[in-house]
Design a protein around this motif. Structure first.
Motif, mmCIF file in Angstrom:
data_model
loop_
_atom_site.group_PDB
_atom_site.id
_atom_site.type_symbol
_atom_site.label_atom_id
_atom_site.label_comp_id
_atom_site.label_asym_id
_atom_site.label_seq_id
_atom_site.Cartn_x
_atom_site.Cartn_y
_atom_site.Cartn_z
ATOM 1 N N ILE A 91 -5.336 1.906 -14.747
ATOM 2 C CA ILE A 91 -5.145 1.065 -13.566
ATOM 3 C C ILE A 91 -4.621 -0.299 -14.003
ATOM 4 C CG2 ILE A 91 -6.853 2.189 -12.090
ATOM 5 C CD1 ILE A 91 -8.822 -0.110 -12.897
ATOM 6 N N THR A 92 -3.963 -0.975 -13.087
ATOM 7 C CA THR A 92 -3.511 -2.341 -13.295
ATOM 8 C C THR A 92 -4.293 -3.225 -12.335
ATOM 9 O OG1 THR A 92 -1.288 -1.663 -13.940
ATOM 10 C CG2 THR A 92 -1.541 -3.911 -13.147
ATOM 11 N N LEU A 93 -4.857 -4.287 -12.876
ATOM 12 C CA LEU A 93 -5.629 -5.239 -12.097
ATOM 13 C C LEU A 93 -4.908 -6.573 -12.124
ATOM 14 C CD1 LEU A 93 -8.321 -6.019 -10.649
ATOM 15 C CD2 LEU A 93 -9.256 -6.496 -12.931
ATOM 16 N N GLU A 94 -4.723 -7.162 -10.939
ATOM 17 C CA GLU A 94 -4.161 -8.503 -10.892
ATOM 18 C C GLU A 94 -5.093 -9.398 -10.101
ATOM 19 O OE1 GLU A 94 -0.470 -8.989 -8.444
ATOM 20 O OE2 GLU A 94 -0.346 -6.830 -8.723
ATOM 21 N N GLY A 95 -4.948 -10.696 -10.290
ATOM 22 C CA GLY A 95 -5.829 -11.648 -9.638
ATOM 23 C C GLY A 95 -5.676 -11.637 -8.133
ATOM 24 N N GLY A 96 -6.736 -12.070 -7.457
ATOM 25 C CA GLY A 96 -6.700 -12.159 -6.011
ATOM 26 C C GLY A 96 -8.098 -12.135 -5.419
#
Length: 131
Positions: free
Chosen positions: A83-88
């Protein structure tokens, strides 16, 4: 948590895990965290967005993506296992800690027992799918 803070915190989590090592096999734009030579976390920027890429159980990957818009299939990785996790919004220290630890333990659990720096079955995991 924004993208730069996400990467800083994820790196701190990863570096605190037994046997974890930071490498740069793909150049300076990619931070690759390994345990006993096996990748469990990568960090880079995807067109200007800092991201963290983590190994996960295929069933959990889909559930995580359905419940959090900041989790997408693994960038440049097997979409079923990463999975790819990005800020938010909704991306907090607890979620990042759980995802990094779960990724690490998943990789450790597939190492030969003699090479495991920790017993992956003795460590509690529990990714918060509902986030």
């Amino acid at each position: 948590m924004n993208g730069p803070a996400l990467q800083t915190f994820a790196a701190e989590c990863a570096q605190g895990l037994p046997g974890a090592q930071l490498e740069h096999p793909f150049g300076p734009d990619w931070d690759v965290f390994k345990v006993r030579g096996k990748v469990f976390m990568l960090m880079t920027e995807v067109p200007g967005r800092p991201v963290v890429i983590l190994k996960t159980d295929p069933g959990e990957a889909q559930a995580l993506q359905e419940h959090n818009s900041h989790i997408t299939p693994g960038y440049h990785m097997n979409k079923k296992h990463w999975i790819t996790l990005e800020g938010g919004t909704g991306v907090d220290e607890e979620l990042v800690t759980e995802l990094v630890t779960d990724s690490y333990l998943l990789v450790v659990s597939h190492l030969p027992k003699a090479e495991q720096p920790v017993d992956p079955h003795a460590c509690g995991t529990g990714t918060r799918v509902g986030r």
